[in-house]
Design a protein around this motif. Structure first.
Motif, PDB file in Angstrom:
ATOM      1  N   LYS A  16       0.713  39.315  11.205  1.00  0.00           N
ATOM      2  CA  LYS A  16       1.202  40.227  10.171  1.00  0.00           C
ATOM      3  C   LYS A  16       0.369  40.074   8.906  1.00  0.00           C
ATOM      4  CE  LYS A  16       5.390  41.171   7.443  1.00  0.00           C
ATOM      5  NZ  LYS A  16       5.431  42.624   7.660  1.00  0.00           N
ATOM      6  N   HIS A  50       3.223  49.917  12.662  1.00  0.00           N
ATOM      7  CA  HIS A  50       4.514  49.231  12.770  1.00  0.00           C
ATOM      8  C   HIS A  50       4.391  47.979  13.626  1.00  0.00           C
ATOM      9  CE1 HIS A  50       6.926  52.084  10.595  1.00  0.00           C
ATOM     10  NE2 HIS A  50       6.654  53.082  11.421  1.00  0.00           N
ATOM     11  N   GLU A  53       2.244  45.186  11.894  1.00  0.00           N
ATOM     12  CA  GLU A  53       2.950  44.639  10.741  1.00  0.00           C
ATOM     13  C   GLU A  53       4.327  44.076  11.086  1.00  0.00           C
ATOM     14  OE1 GLU A  53       1.717  44.246   7.607  1.00  0.00           O
ATOM     15  OE2 GLU A  53      -0.148  44.778   8.622  1.00  0.00           O
ATOM     16  N   HIS A  55       7.073  45.350  12.136  1.00  0.00           N
ATOM     17  CA  HIS A  55       8.247  46.075  11.645  1.00  0.00           C
ATOM     18  C   HIS A  55       9.332  46.207  12.709  1.00  0.00           C
ATOM     19  CE1 HIS A  55       5.474  48.241   8.537  1.00  0.00           C
ATOM     20  NE2 HIS A  55       5.831  47.037   8.136  1.00  0.00           N
ATOM     21  N   TRP A  56       8.932  46.136  13.982  1.00  0.00           N
ATOM     22  CA  TRP A  56       9.875  46.337  15.089  1.00  0.00           C
ATOM     23  C   TRP A  56      10.082  45.057  15.887  1.00  0.00           C
ATOM     24  CZ3 TRP A  56       7.062  51.381  16.999  1.00  0.00           C
ATOM     25  CH2 TRP A  56       7.364  52.431  16.123  1.00  0.00           C
ATOM     26  N   GLU A 279      12.379  52.695   9.451  1.00  0.00           N
ATOM     27  CA  GLU A 279      12.784  51.289   9.443  1.00  0.00           C
ATOM     28  C   GLU A 279      14.219  51.117   8.951  1.00  0.00           C
ATOM     29  OE1 GLU A 279       9.733  48.990   7.360  1.00  0.00           O
ATOM     30  OE2 GLU A 279       8.326  50.574   7.903  1.00  0.00           O
TER      31      GLU A 279
END
Length: 352
Positions: A16, A50, A53, A55-56, A279
């Motif tokens: 990340k 996503h 990074e 995000h999920w 998000e």
């Protein structure tokens, strides 16, 4: 046949917030259904960012993203019949399924319930043998022929690539919910997905109304084929739109979204289709609002192999073409920076 390659070069993200690095990575092992591709183009999708990074959820770093991939077939397994060496081919966000669960047997492999190692995402996933899956920000790709598709003769690889995720994500639910000449379709969000939604609905014969929170995309929406445009932050424009829509395709909206504002826009038995993946969660829906509006609320995930085949045929016949901007594959980090800055109009494509 010569020995199969065992590695490829691609853009890998190791954590990340870390920049991608160009490096050698392992190809999955060959089998009877495998197809090799020399990658010519790969679209950039919001899912790529996503995933990198986190995000999920926590990715399986290193990841090589990219699931709008086109190229030239260079090798096939002995049970492959749908493509041959030399064909121009493409693959989307899904590369494998169990072929045994209820959804798979009913033609919805995109909803496969086989679990880890049975449902294989094109990147950040695992093949049944335990090998990691890697995407198309790369020189080569190897995967399952049952999720590989021939590109129509009248479509270039650079145009075709974004059909395999953004294209089918918007085409499949519109087709599934019978959009046609009697439909009035609102498309929320005029972006990478939304611009496809406008073009698909128009090609299906519907009246199309683009919807955005500001007026700045009105002209481009009309250029894409929209018949009308609504500024969703303008109460007067929203009030005039009440009772008009048979369908709304939601490709994006803000945190101020309220169900009551949008259910009022439908004719009886309208269909609200969500394909956006923010998000944050949609707000709760009041049962009375749902009952008295008689609106159907649903979602849709990419598309099945049959829906992808149908989409490619339809796009070829109707000359549906996305708006793209190309970057050399070597400039993928710059393309990602520009993507994060909101510059695409409307899809970025990497080219080897």
């Amino acid at each position: 046949m010569s020995a199969a390659p065992t590695t490829f070069h691609g853009w890998a993200c190791h954590g990340k917030g870390q920049e991608m690095v160009w490096e050698e990575l392992p190809l999955r092992a060959e089998d009877d259904y495998s197809v090799d591709m020399d990658v010519t183009h790969c679209g950039i999708c919001g899912s790529d960012v996503h995933t990198m990074e986190a995000h999920w959820g926590q990715p399986n770093y290193p990841v090589c993203v990219g699931h709008e991939i086109t190229g030239v077939c260079t090798r096939v397994g002995k049970k492959v019949t749908n493509v041959k060496v030399g064909d121009r081919i493409g693959v989307g966000a899904q590369s494998g399924s169990c072929h045994e669960c209820g959804p798979c047997k009913s033609g919805f492999e995109n909803l496969c319930r086989g679990g880890r190692g049975r449902y294989t995402g094109t990147y950040n996933s695992f093949w049944p043998n335990g090998d990691k899956s890697f995407g198309g920000y790369a020189t080569k790709w190897r995967g399952d022929c049952r999720f590989v598709f021939k590109i129509p003769d009248n479509m270039t690889n650079e145009i075709a690539c974004t059909f395999f995720c953004a294209g089918v994500t918007t085409y499949a639910p519109l087709k599934r919910h019978h959009v046609g000449p009697d439909s009035v379709v609102g498309v929320m969000g005029v972006g990478g997905l939304g611009h496809y939604g406008i073009m698909w609905a128009k090609a299906m014969g519907a009246k199309v109304i683009a919807m955005s929170h500001s007026d700045k995309k009105r002209d481009v929406a009309k250029e894409l084929g929209a018949d009308d445009y609504i500024v969703t932050s303008n109460p007067e424009e929203m009030d005039k739109a009440k009772g008009q829509f048979t369908h709304i395709l939601c490709t994006g909206t803000g945190r101020d979204f309220k169900w009551e504002t949008y259910t009022a826009l439908f004719k009886p038995n309208g269909i609200f289709i969500n394909v956006g993946l923010p998000e944050w969660n949609f707000p709760e829906v009041n049962p009375m609002t749902l009952a008295m509006s008689q609106v159907n609320i649903c979602g849709s995930a990419i598309g099945s192999p049959n829906e992808i085949e149908d989409m490619l045929k339809f796009a070829a016949e109707k000359n549906v073409r996305p708006w793209i901007k190309k970057y050399p594959m070597k400039e993928a980090p710059k393309a990602i920076e520009d993507f994060k800055a909101g510059l695409p109009r409307f899809r970025f494509v990497l080219e080897n």
